[in-house]
Design a protein around this motif. Structure first.
Motif: not given
Length: 345
Positions: A55-75, A81-85
């Motif tokens: 909501x504050x526009x400071x973090x972007x979240x993305x799914x990784x649509x792969x067989x393993x499947x993951x979610x990532x956070x970007x500052x 943008x840069x990954x937070x972890x």
């Protein structure tokens, strides 16, 4: 910063890196014409096909649509943008994500589940999901409905419930998120073989519109937020005539004032416009227009413009919406290979 210290608007575009996409693209949004100018790209997450902005526009979240499947956070930092972890594993082939009560929710198409990942106070992800809800069931389509395929999950209009749409089971599930755990509250059956893909709520909060992928229709439903219940009331064709083959409807958007609904159909490469009538309970077709490219995967409305991610033609096209007729008119495009979605902040 824009004139007067106002922050310039940004758009974030997801893409399929396995098909040559650049990853997550950041673009500047021009006022007042809604045009996009590409700024940078980050390719450190594979197949970031769907995005969500805090909501504050400071973090972007993305799914990784792969067989393993993951979610990532970007500052989010100015034009980049840069990954937070490291990405967090959630379930097979996640196709959608949203934010609810301090968690990121993901719909995992491949594993037929919905996951909840807690957020830290700075927007970073916890190391693992706190809850996973496994869908069960199947449908009559021999190839597409042998098992559950959760395709979307989002909050209801007041943020009380998590609502998940399952293409494989022809149903919508209403869940509670309590203490990081997901608990099934109610499952609502839709027409067998319809293949529900995405759902959008009317801004008044009393109706929802479900796009069906296996049949080119949209199901109008009455929503009772107090009871957490969805009731189908009508099903409207998306196209003026029967398609020659599979149509593959995809994205949906609802006008902020609730007057119009738009749906993208990939197999026909069109956008369908509808007028909303009967206080939200009826959709009246207004017409279709070309999507501006090939295979419109997602549809986003912002600032009076519709943004369409055309996956196979590799571009994002934007349309000005006529406020009197509801019909979109092509206004411009920018090239993004294997584009899959657009979010704006």
């Amino acid at each position: 910063m824009a004139d007067g210290g106002r922050r310039e608007r940004r758009a974030f575009i997801g893409s399929f890196t396995a098909a040559g996409g650049p990853g997550v693209v950041t673009a500047a949004v021009a006022e007042p014409d809604g045009s996009l100018t590409l700024l940078s790209a980050a390719d450190d997450v594979r197949d970031p096909s769907y995005l969500a902005l805090s909501p504050d526009g400071g973090t972007l979240y993305a799914v990784s649509e792969t067989t393993e499947g993951a979610v990532a956070a970007y500052r989010v930092k100015d034009g980049a943008i840069e990954l937070t972890g490291p990405p967090v594993r959630v379930g097979g082939s996640p196709t959608h994500l949203s934010l609810l009560n301090g968690h990121v929710l993901t719909a995992n198409y491949g594993s037929g589940s919905v996951s909840a990942v807690p957020l830290r106070s700075d927007g970073r992800l916890a190391h693992a999901p706190s809850g996973i809800l496994w869908h069960t069931g199947s449908g009559p389509h021999e190839k597409r409905q042998r098992e559950p395929h959760a395709h979307q999950v989002q909050p209801d209009p007041v943020g009380r419930w998590a609502v998940s749409v399952d293409l494989g089971t022809d149903s919508v599930r209403v869940c509670a998120l309590e203490g990081g755990a997901l608990a099934l509250h109610r499952e609502i059956a839709l027409r067998p073989g319809s293949g529900p893909r995405h759902l959008a709520f009317h801004p008044a909060g009393r109706h929802a519109y479900v796009v069906n992928e296996l049949t080119p229709t949209v199901t109008v439903c009455h929503w009772d937020g107090e009871a957490g219940s969805l009731r189908p009331v009508a099903e409207t064709p998306l196209l003026p005539a029967a398609p020659a083959g599979d149509a593959y409807p995809s994205g949906i958007a609802v006008a902020p004032d609730g007057r119009f609904v738009w749906v993208a159909t990939r197999g026909e490469n069109v956008l369908s416009a509808f007028a909303v009538e009967a206080d939200g309970e009826r959709l009246r077709p207004l017409g279709t227009v070309p999507c501006g490219g090939d295979w419109p995967r997602a549809l986003t409305l912002s600032g009076g413009f519709l943004y369409v991610a055309n996956e196979r033609s590799g571009d994002v096209t934007w349309f000005a919406v006529d406020q009197s007729t509801g019909l979109p008119e092509r206004a411009g495009a920018v090239g993004v290979p294997a584009a899959s979605c657009v979010v704006l902040g």
